[in-house]
Design a protein around this motif. Structure first.
Motif, PDB file in Angstrom:
ATOM      1  N   HIS A 109      56.362  23.814  60.247  1.00 57.78           N
ATOM      2  CA  HIS A 109      56.344  24.853  61.282  1.00 57.78           C
ATOM      3  C   HIS A 109      56.122  26.244  60.694  1.00 57.78           C
ATOM      4  O   HIS A 109      55.438  27.083  61.307  1.00 57.78           O
ATOM      5  N   GLN A 110      56.659  26.509  59.524  1.00 54.46           N
ATOM      6  CA  GLN A 110      56.400  27.800  58.890  1.00 54.46           C
ATOM      7  C   GLN A 110      54.922  27.937  58.532  1.00 54.46           C
ATOM      8  O   GLN A 110      54.312  28.994  58.749  1.00 54.46           O
ATOM      9  N   SER A 115      52.453  26.466  59.978  1.00 52.51           N
ATOM     10  CA  SER A 115      51.724  26.622  61.237  1.00 52.51           C
ATOM     11  C   SER A 115      51.751  28.068  61.712  1.00 52.51           C
ATOM     12  O   SER A 115      50.742  28.591  62.211  1.00 52.51           O
ATOM     13  N   GLU A 116      52.886  28.729  61.558  1.00 56.34           N
ATOM     14  CA  GLU A 116      52.981  30.130  61.961  1.00 56.34           C
ATOM     15  C   GLU A 116      52.077  31.024  61.099  1.00 56.34           C
ATOM     16  O   GLU A 116      51.500  31.994  61.587  1.00 56.34           O
ATOM     17  N   TRP A 153      49.966  17.807  62.142  1.00 53.60           N
ATOM     18  CA  TRP A 153      50.729  16.878  62.981  1.00 53.60           C
ATOM     19  C   TRP A 153      50.778  15.492  62.342  1.00 53.60           C
ATOM     20  O   TRP A 153      51.750  14.747  62.525  1.00 53.60           O
ATOM     21  N   GLY A 172      59.428  25.163  69.367  1.00 55.21           N
ATOM     22  CA  GLY A 172      58.098  25.730  69.192  1.00 55.21           C
ATOM     23  C   GLY A 172      57.608  26.416  70.448  1.00 55.21           C
ATOM     24  O   GLY A 172      56.716  27.269  70.403  1.00 55.21           O
ATOM     25  N   SER A 204      57.475  30.165  70.221  1.00 60.55           N
ATOM     26  CA  SER A 204      56.594  30.837  69.262  1.00 60.55           C
ATOM     27  C   SER A 204      55.815  31.958  69.947  1.00 60.55           C
ATOM     28  O   SER A 204      54.930  31.706  70.765  1.00 60.55           O
ATOM     29  N   HIS A 263      49.401  17.346  69.022  1.00 61.08           N
ATOM     30  CA  HIS A 263      50.766  17.822  69.171  1.00 61.08           C
ATOM     31  C   HIS A 263      51.513  16.939  70.168  1.00 61.08           C
ATOM     32  O   HIS A 263      52.623  16.462  69.892  1.00 61.08           O
TER      33      HIS A 263
END
Length: 282
Positions: free
Chosen positions: A55-56, A58-59, A102, A125, A128, A240
């Motif tokens: 997730h980090q 992805s950000e 993913w 998420g 976000s 996703h």
């Protein structure tokens, strides 16, 4: 040897010299101390580290998407489609990286996730703000979703700015009008915070472009870049949804969303609607 070459190493037959005190290094340039210390698992469960890093990362990719997209929109507003197309192509490739992430997350089984899911509380998420800005900048305007970010004033302000600004498609239609296409005034000057509504007149304008590509080559080429971008975006969202379904089934999301049911609905949204419907009319 110069005095400043204080350290050396033989690397594949090459003598590499550098001065550790000379200033900027790979680690200091990339702020790796901060980046690599930003993972703070809340449990001792093995898979939580992977969950955090996915997730980090992805950000970070979302940050780059926004960097490219903001510049692309600015170029289109100045009738500069060439650099904009390069930026949109880059975003599409970034979407491929996000889609691949993913597959990594899907190596986590339902039982793996349930071991630390409760520790996540209401974090999700869905919260976000970068993703929300990306959706707004691409044209998926839903003002109600901005309220999710009210607890973070700075993020909320950024989200609202994206909500109230012309999207990529809005600027594309303005550009098309300046090139001589008959785009209705309602599509050129409107409340940008409202969702765009597909128009028969806009579809007819794009039909002109696709039936006479030699005359409208620049618009034709740009339109295909938008289609490519949306296709990659939808592939990301589909992967996703399937990853979430694989891991938690149809449970509600930790942030209160419907989880898979919410993600399925998102797949029906079109960012550049007439560029898809026009294909049936050719």
């Amino acid at each position: 040897m110069s005095d400043r070459f204080k350290t050396s190493v033989d690397l594949a037959g090459e003598d590499i010299h550098w001065d550790p005190d000379a200033g900027l290094t790979y680690g200091s340039y990339l702020k790796l101390d901060a980046v690599l210390s930003a993972q703070s698992p809340l449990t001792d469960e093995h898979d939580e580290m992977m969950f955090i890093i996915i997730h980090q990362a992805s950000e970070l990719w979302l940050k780059l998407c926004l960097h490219e997209l903001d510049a692309a929109i600015a170029h289109v507003a100045r009738d500069e489609t060439r650099p904009a197309m390069k930026m949109l192509a880059r975003i599409a490739r970034i979407q491929e990286q996000l889609t691949q992430s993913w597959a990594v997350l899907a190596t986590m089984t339902p039982s793996d996730y349930l071991k630390f899911r409760d520790a996540l509380g209401q974090s999700s998420g869905f919260q976000s703000w970068q993703y929300r800005m990306l959706e707004y900048r691409l044209g998926n305007k839903n003002a109600a979703l901005a309220r999710v970010h009210k607890g973070d004033p700075d993020a909320h302000a950024r989200v609202l700015e994206a909500l109230n600004a012309p999207s990529l498609y809005d600027e594309t239609l303005r550009f098309a009008a300046r090139q001589g296409l008959a785009i209705p005034e309602a599509a050129l000057e409107r409340d940008w915070s409202e969702a765009y509504e597909a128009s028969d007149a806009v579809e007819a304008a794009w039909k002109q472009v696709y039936l006479d590509t030699e005359r409208w080559w620049e618009l034709y080429e740009f339109a295909e870049k938008l289609v490519d971008l949306e296709q990659k975006f939808q592939q990301w969202r589909f992967n996703h949804m399937k990853t979430v379904e694989r891991i938690i089934g149809f449970r509600r999301g930790t942030g209160g969303s419907g989880g898979v049911s919410y993600l399925v609905k998102a797949l029906d949204l079109r960012l550049f609607p007439e560029l898809w419907t026009v294909r049936t009319q050719l």
